[in-house]
Design a protein around this motif. Structure first.
Motif, mmCIF file in Angstrom:
data_model
loop_
_atom_site.group_PDB
_atom_site.id
_atom_site.type_symbol
_atom_site.label_atom_id
_atom_site.label_comp_id
_atom_site.label_asym_id
_atom_site.label_seq_id
_atom_site.Cartn_x
_atom_site.Cartn_y
_atom_site.Cartn_z
ATOM 1 N N ILE A 1 2.936 3.607 2.977
ATOM 2 C CA ILE A 1 4.280 3.070 2.189
ATOM 3 C C ILE A 1 5.493 3.800 2.370
ATOM 4 O O ILE A 1 6.462 3.186 2.979
ATOM 5 C CB ILE A 1 3.769 3.323 0.865
ATOM 6 N N ARG A 2 5.275 5.235 2.677
ATOM 7 C CA ARG A 2 6.352 6.042 3.065
ATOM 8 C C ARG A 2 6.953 5.526 4.450
ATOM 9 O O ARG A 2 8.274 5.641 4.430
ATOM 10 C CB ARG A 2 6.070 7.413 3.016
ATOM 11 N N GLU A 3 6.205 5.356 5.328
ATOM 12 C CA GLU A 3 6.608 5.094 6.550
ATOM 13 C C GLU A 3 7.406 3.849 6.709
ATOM 14 O O GLU A 3 8.501 3.703 7.467
ATOM 15 C CB GLU A 3 5.330 5.134 7.770
ATOM 16 N N GLY B 1 14.712 2.010 5.984
ATOM 17 C CA GLY B 1 15.802 2.673 5.290
ATOM 18 C C GLY B 1 15.811 2.486 3.841
ATOM 19 O O GLY B 1 16.832 2.437 3.069
ATOM 20 N N ARG B 2 14.575 2.534 3.166
ATOM 21 C CA ARG B 2 14.092 2.466 1.704
ATOM 22 C C ARG B 2 13.411 3.477 1.224
ATOM 23 O O ARG B 2 12.343 3.421 0.512
ATOM 24 C CB ARG B 2 13.708 0.810 1.571
ATOM 25 N N ALA C 1 10.142 3.435 -1.576
ATOM 26 C CA ALA C 1 8.962 3.718 -0.895
ATOM 27 C C ALA C 1 8.268 4.884 -1.807
ATOM 28 O O ALA C 1 7.113 4.710 -2.082
ATOM 29 C CB ALA C 1 8.965 3.903 0.551
ATOM 30 N N GLU C 2 9.067 6.084 -1.995
ATOM 31 C CA GLU C 2 8.679 7.008 -2.801
ATOM 32 C C GLU C 2 8.080 6.722 -3.951
ATOM 33 O O GLU C 2 7.165 7.235 -4.526
ATOM 34 C CB GLU C 2 9.799 8.223 -2.661
ATOM 35 N N THR C 3 8.764 5.921 -4.759
ATOM 36 C CA THR C 3 8.355 5.278 -6.062
ATOM 37 C C THR C 3 7.299 4.689 -6.032
ATOM 38 O O THR C 3 6.315 4.761 -6.775
ATOM 39 C CB THR C 3 9.562 4.519 -6.749
ATOM 40 N N LEU C 4 7.254 3.589 -5.213
ATOM 41 C CA LEU C 4 5.793 2.793 -4.989
ATOM 42 C C LEU C 4 4.495 3.746 -4.600
ATOM 43 O O LEU C 4 3.599 3.633 -5.113
ATOM 44 C CB LEU C 4 6.004 1.684 -3.891
#
Length: 273
Positions: free
Chosen positions: A126-128, A134-135, A139-142
Protein backbone atom coordinates in the motif's frame (compact mmCIF):
# COMPACT_ATOMS: atom_id res chain seq x y z
CA UNK A 1 7.48 39.15 -31.28
CA UNK A 2 9.12 35.94 -32.45
CA UNK A 3 11.75 36.28 -29.71
CA UNK A 4 9.08 36.69 -27.05
CA UNK A 5 7.22 33.59 -28.29
CA UNK A 6 10.46 31.61 -28.30
CA UNK A 7 11.24 32.86 -24.80
CA UNK A 8 7.80 31.80 -23.54
CA UNK A 9 8.13 28.39 -25.18
CA UNK A 10 11.56 27.90 -23.60
CA UNK A 11 10.15 28.97 -20.25
CA UNK A 12 7.38 26.41 -20.54
CA UNK A 13 9.86 23.64 -21.37
CA UNK A 14 12.07 24.60 -18.44
CA UNK A 15 9.05 24.62 -16.12
CA UNK A 16 8.13 21.11 -17.23
CA UNK A 17 11.73 19.97 -16.80
CA UNK A 18 11.89 21.50 -13.32
CA UNK A 19 8.68 19.72 -12.33
CA UNK A 20 10.09 16.41 -13.50
CA UNK A 21 13.38 17.08 -11.75
CA UNK A 22 11.57 17.77 -8.49
CA UNK A 23 9.86 14.39 -8.80
CA UNK A 24 6.29 15.63 -8.96
CA UNK A 25 3.52 13.02 -8.81
CA UNK A 26 2.48 11.39 -12.08
CA UNK A 27 -0.56 12.93 -13.70
CA UNK A 28 -1.51 10.06 -16.01
CA UNK A 29 -1.28 6.58 -14.49
CA UNK A 30 -2.18 3.33 -16.24
CA UNK A 31 -2.43 0.00 -14.41
CA UNK A 32 -2.10 -3.27 -16.34
CA UNK A 33 -2.34 -5.72 -13.44
CA UNK A 34 -5.38 -6.72 -11.36
CA UNK A 35 -3.67 -6.18 -8.01
CA UNK A 36 -2.16 -2.82 -8.92
CA UNK A 37 -5.57 -1.86 -10.34
CA UNK A 38 -7.12 -2.28 -6.91
CA UNK A 39 -4.44 -0.46 -4.95
CA UNK A 40 -4.41 2.38 -7.48
CA UNK A 41 -8.21 2.74 -7.31
CA UNK A 42 -7.96 2.97 -3.52
CA UNK A 43 -5.23 5.61 -3.56
CA UNK A 44 -5.22 7.66 -6.76
CA UNK A 45 -6.50 11.21 -6.73
CA UNK A 46 -9.46 12.01 -9.00
CA UNK A 47 -8.42 11.99 -12.65
CA UNK A 48 -4.96 10.55 -11.99
CA UNK A 49 -5.75 6.93 -12.91
CA UNK A 50 -6.69 6.93 -16.58
CA UNK A 51 -7.00 3.19 -17.34
CA UNK A 52 -7.01 -0.17 -15.56
CA UNK A 53 -6.73 -3.75 -16.78
CA UNK A 54 -9.57 -5.57 -18.48
CA UNK A 55 -9.60 -8.25 -15.79
CA UNK A 56 -10.55 -5.66 -13.17
CA UNK A 57 -14.07 -5.72 -14.65
CA UNK A 58 -14.35 -9.52 -14.49
CA UNK A 59 -16.92 -10.29 -11.74
CA UNK A 60 -15.26 -13.63 -11.04
CA UNK A 61 -11.97 -12.18 -9.83
CA UNK A 62 -12.49 -8.47 -9.21
CA UNK A 63 -13.27 -7.47 -5.65
CA UNK A 64 -13.82 -3.83 -6.69
CA UNK A 65 -16.10 -4.45 -9.64
CA UNK A 66 -18.40 -1.43 -9.26
CA UNK A 67 -15.50 0.98 -8.82
CA UNK A 68 -13.63 -0.62 -11.74
CA UNK A 69 -16.54 0.01 -14.09
CA UNK A 70 -15.90 3.75 -13.76
CA UNK A 71 -12.56 3.47 -15.59
CA UNK A 72 -11.57 2.81 -19.20
CA UNK A 73 -9.94 -0.59 -19.55
CA UNK A 74 -6.82 -1.78 -21.32
CA UNK A 75 -5.67 -5.22 -22.44
CA UNK A 76 -2.09 -4.86 -21.28
CA UNK A 77 -0.65 -4.39 -24.77
CA UNK A 78 2.34 -2.06 -25.00
CA UNK A 79 1.12 -0.24 -28.11
CA UNK A 80 -2.32 0.31 -26.57
CA UNK A 81 -0.87 1.57 -23.29
CA UNK A 82 1.62 3.87 -25.01
CA UNK A 83 -1.23 5.60 -26.88
CA UNK A 84 -2.71 6.57 -23.51
CA UNK A 85 0.34 8.81 -22.98
CA UNK A 86 1.03 7.65 -19.40
CA UNK A 87 3.83 9.03 -17.27
CA UNK A 88 3.61 5.95 -15.02
CA UNK A 89 2.51 2.38 -15.67
CA UNK A 90 1.81 0.04 -12.76
CA UNK A 91 2.50 -3.63 -13.48
CA UNK A 92 2.97 -6.90 -11.66
CA UNK A 93 6.06 -8.99 -11.12
CA UNK A 94 5.02 -11.41 -13.86
CA UNK A 95 3.50 -8.95 -16.31
CA UNK A 96 4.61 -9.74 -19.88
CA UNK A 97 8.32 -8.96 -20.17
CA UNK A 98 7.71 -7.92 -23.79
CA UNK A 99 5.15 -5.30 -22.72
CA UNK A 100 7.30 -3.97 -19.89
CA UNK A 101 10.46 -3.92 -21.99
CA UNK A 102 8.87 -2.18 -24.97
CA UNK A 103 7.24 0.49 -22.80
CA UNK A 104 10.54 1.20 -21.08
CA UNK A 105 12.34 1.43 -24.43
CA UNK A 106 9.71 3.95 -25.47
CA UNK A 107 10.61 6.06 -22.43
CA UNK A 108 7.63 5.17 -20.24
CA UNK A 109 8.26 4.60 -16.54
CA UNK A 110 7.01 1.16 -15.51
CA UNK A 111 6.86 0.12 -11.84
CA UNK A 112 6.55 -3.62 -11.24
CA UNK A 113 5.20 -4.60 -7.84
CA UNK A 114 6.15 -7.99 -6.39
CA UNK A 115 3.53 -10.59 -5.54
CA UNK A 116 2.32 -10.33 -1.95
CA UNK A 117 2.79 -13.68 -0.22
CA UNK A 118 1.94 -12.73 3.37
CA UNK A 119 -0.42 -10.45 5.24
CA UNK A 120 2.50 -8.55 6.75
CA UNK A 121 3.57 -7.44 3.26
CA UNK A 122 0.27 -5.70 2.49
CA UNK A 123 0.97 -2.43 4.36
CA UNK A 124 4.27 -2.16 2.48
CA UNK A 125 2.54 -2.70 -0.86
CA UNK A 126 0.00 0.00 0.00
CA UNK A 127 2.75 2.44 0.97
CA UNK A 128 4.75 1.70 -2.19
CA UNK A 129 1.81 2.43 -4.49
CA UNK A 130 1.13 5.56 -2.46
CA UNK A 131 4.73 6.66 -2.93
CA UNK A 132 4.58 6.05 -6.67
CA UNK A 133 1.37 8.03 -7.01
CA UNK A 134 2.50 10.87 -4.77
CA UNK A 135 -0.19 9.89 -2.29
CA UNK A 136 1.99 8.90 0.66
CA UNK A 137 -0.27 10.41 3.33
CA UNK A 138 -3.36 8.63 2.02
CA UNK A 139 -1.42 5.38 1.78
CA UNK A 140 -0.14 5.71 5.34
CA UNK A 141 -3.70 6.14 6.61
CA UNK A 142 -4.92 3.10 4.66
CA UNK A 143 -1.94 0.95 5.73
CA UNK A 144 -2.39 1.88 9.40
CA UNK A 145 -6.12 1.13 9.27
CA UNK A 146 -5.42 -2.22 7.64
CA UNK A 147 -2.90 -3.22 10.30
CA UNK A 148 -5.29 -2.27 13.10
CA UNK A 149 -8.21 -4.15 11.53
CA UNK A 150 -6.04 -7.21 10.91
CA UNK A 151 -4.85 -7.23 14.52
CA UNK A 152 -8.45 -7.10 15.70
CA UNK A 153 -9.43 -10.01 13.44
CA UNK A 154 -6.47 -12.32 14.08
CA UNK A 155 -7.50 -15.45 15.95
CA UNK A 156 -5.16 -17.50 18.10
CA UNK A 157 -7.18 -20.46 19.35
CA UNK A 158 -5.54 -23.14 21.45
CA UNK A 159 -7.02 -25.80 19.17
CA UNK A 160 -7.03 -24.83 15.51
CA UNK A 161 -9.53 -26.53 13.16
CA UNK A 162 -7.80 -28.08 10.16
CA UNK A 163 -8.79 -26.57 6.81
CA UNK A 164 -8.08 -27.47 3.19
CA UNK A 165 -8.10 -25.17 0.19
CA UNK A 166 -9.35 -27.13 -2.80
CA UNK A 167 -9.41 -25.61 -6.26
CA UNK A 168 -9.72 -26.80 -9.84
CA UNK A 169 -7.29 -29.57 -10.82
CA UNK A 170 -6.74 -30.30 -7.09
CA UNK A 171 -4.68 -27.13 -6.73
CA UNK A 172 -4.05 -25.84 -3.23
CA UNK A 173 -1.83 -23.38 -1.37
CA UNK A 174 0.75 -24.36 1.19
CA UNK A 175 3.30 -22.50 3.28
CA UNK A 176 4.74 -19.17 2.12
CA UNK A 177 1.50 -18.11 0.44
CA UNK A 178 -1.04 -15.37 1.07
CA UNK A 179 -3.82 -17.96 1.22
CA UNK A 180 -2.04 -19.82 4.00
CA UNK A 181 -1.62 -16.58 5.94
CA UNK A 182 -5.34 -15.85 5.55
CA UNK A 183 -6.21 -19.29 6.91
CA UNK A 184 -3.84 -18.88 9.84
CA UNK A 185 -5.14 -15.41 10.71
CA UNK A 186 -8.69 -16.78 10.69
CA UNK A 187 -7.69 -19.39 13.27
CA UNK A 188 -7.21 -22.48 11.08
CA UNK A 189 -4.38 -24.88 10.41
CA UNK A 190 -3.69 -25.56 6.74
CA UNK A 191 -3.59 -29.31 6.03
CA UNK A 192 -1.43 -28.67 2.97
CA UNK A 193 1.45 -28.09 5.38
CA UNK A 194 0.93 -31.60 6.73
CA UNK A 195 1.37 -32.80 3.16
CA UNK A 196 4.65 -30.86 2.90
CA UNK A 197 3.49 -28.30 0.33
CA UNK A 198 5.26 -24.95 0.11
CA UNK A 199 3.72 -22.23 -2.01
CA UNK A 200 1.18 -23.49 -4.53
CA UNK A 201 0.82 -27.01 -5.88
CA UNK A 202 -1.49 -29.95 -6.37
CA UNK A 203 -2.73 -32.17 -3.57
CA UNK A 204 -4.10 -35.46 -4.90
CA UNK A 205 -7.69 -36.02 -3.90
CA UNK A 206 -6.82 -39.37 -2.32
CA UNK A 207 -4.30 -37.67 -0.02
CA UNK A 208 -6.77 -34.92 0.82
CA UNK A 209 -9.43 -37.47 1.78
CA UNK A 210 -6.96 -39.28 4.04
CA UNK A 211 -6.09 -36.01 5.79
CA UNK A 212 -9.80 -35.56 6.72
CA UNK A 213 -9.86 -31.76 7.24
CA UNK A 214 -12.47 -30.08 9.42
CA UNK A 215 -13.26 -27.51 6.74
CA UNK A 216 -12.99 -27.64 2.97
CA UNK A 217 -12.79 -24.31 1.16
CA UNK A 218 -13.58 -24.86 -2.49
CA UNK A 219 -12.84 -22.61 -5.39
CA UNK A 220 -15.76 -21.10 -7.23
CA UNK A 221 -17.03 -22.38 -10.57
CA UNK A 222 -16.35 -20.22 -13.60
CA UNK A 223 -18.50 -19.80 -16.71
CA UNK A 224 -17.90 -22.41 -19.40
CA UNK A 225 -17.04 -26.08 -19.17
CA UNK A 226 -13.71 -27.17 -17.72
CA UNK A 227 -12.79 -30.74 -16.84
CA UNK A 228 -10.36 -29.38 -14.26
CA UNK A 229 -13.34 -28.18 -12.18
CA UNK A 230 -14.93 -31.64 -12.05
CA UNK A 231 -12.91 -32.45 -8.93
CA UNK A 232 -14.81 -29.75 -7.02
CA UNK A 233 -18.02 -31.82 -7.18
CA UNK A 234 -16.50 -35.29 -7.21
CA UNK A 235 -18.65 -37.75 -5.16
CA UNK A 236 -15.77 -38.33 -2.76
CA UNK A 237 -15.45 -34.60 -2.10
CA UNK A 238 -19.21 -34.25 -1.66
CA UNK A 239 -19.17 -37.10 0.85
CA UNK A 240 -16.34 -35.42 2.76
CA UNK A 241 -18.33 -32.18 2.88
CA UNK A 242 -21.34 -34.05 4.20
CA UNK A 243 -19.27 -35.36 7.12
CA UNK A 244 -17.39 -32.14 7.71
CA UNK A 245 -18.02 -28.46 7.20
CA UNK A 246 -17.69 -27.16 3.67
CA UNK A 247 -17.66 -23.70 2.20
CA UNK A 248 -17.20 -22.00 -1.16
CA UNK A 249 -15.75 -18.53 -0.87
CA UNK A 250 -15.16 -15.84 -3.46
CA UNK A 251 -11.75 -16.22 -5.09
CA UNK A 252 -11.62 -12.44 -5.62
CA UNK A 253 -10.95 -11.73 -1.94
CA UNK A 254 -7.95 -14.08 -1.90
CA UNK A 255 -6.21 -13.10 -5.14
CA UNK A 256 -4.43 -9.86 -4.26
CA UNK A 257 -2.67 -8.39 -1.26
CA UNK A 258 -5.18 -5.61 -0.57
CA UNK A 259 -7.46 -4.72 2.35
CA UNK A 260 -10.07 -7.04 0.78
CA UNK A 261 -8.33 -9.98 2.46
CA UNK A 262 -9.89 -8.82 5.72
CA UNK A 263 -13.27 -9.86 4.34
CA UNK A 264 -11.88 -13.28 3.47
CA UNK A 265 -10.67 -13.73 7.06
CA UNK A 266 -14.00 -12.62 8.47
CA UNK A 267 -15.97 -14.93 6.16
CA UNK A 268 -13.80 -17.89 7.13
CA UNK A 269 -14.43 -17.27 10.80
CA UNK A 270 -18.17 -17.02 10.16
CA UNK A 271 -18.16 -20.24 8.12
CA UNK A 272 -16.99 -22.32 11.06
CA UNK A 273 -19.00 -20.72 13.85
Amino acid sequence: MACRRASKALGAVLALWAGAALGGPPERVVSINLCTDQLAMLLAKPGQLVSISRISQDPNVSVMLEEARKYPINHGQAEEVFRLNPDLVLAGQFTSSYTVGLLRRLGVEVAQLPIVTSLDQIPGAIREVGRLLGRAAQAETLATEFSADLAALRANPSNRPRAALHYANNYTSGDKSLANDILTAAGFANVALEAGLSGGGTLPMERLLMLMPDLIISGQHYPGASRSEAVLTHPAMNALRDRHAGSALSDAEWVCGTPAVLRAISRLQEAYE
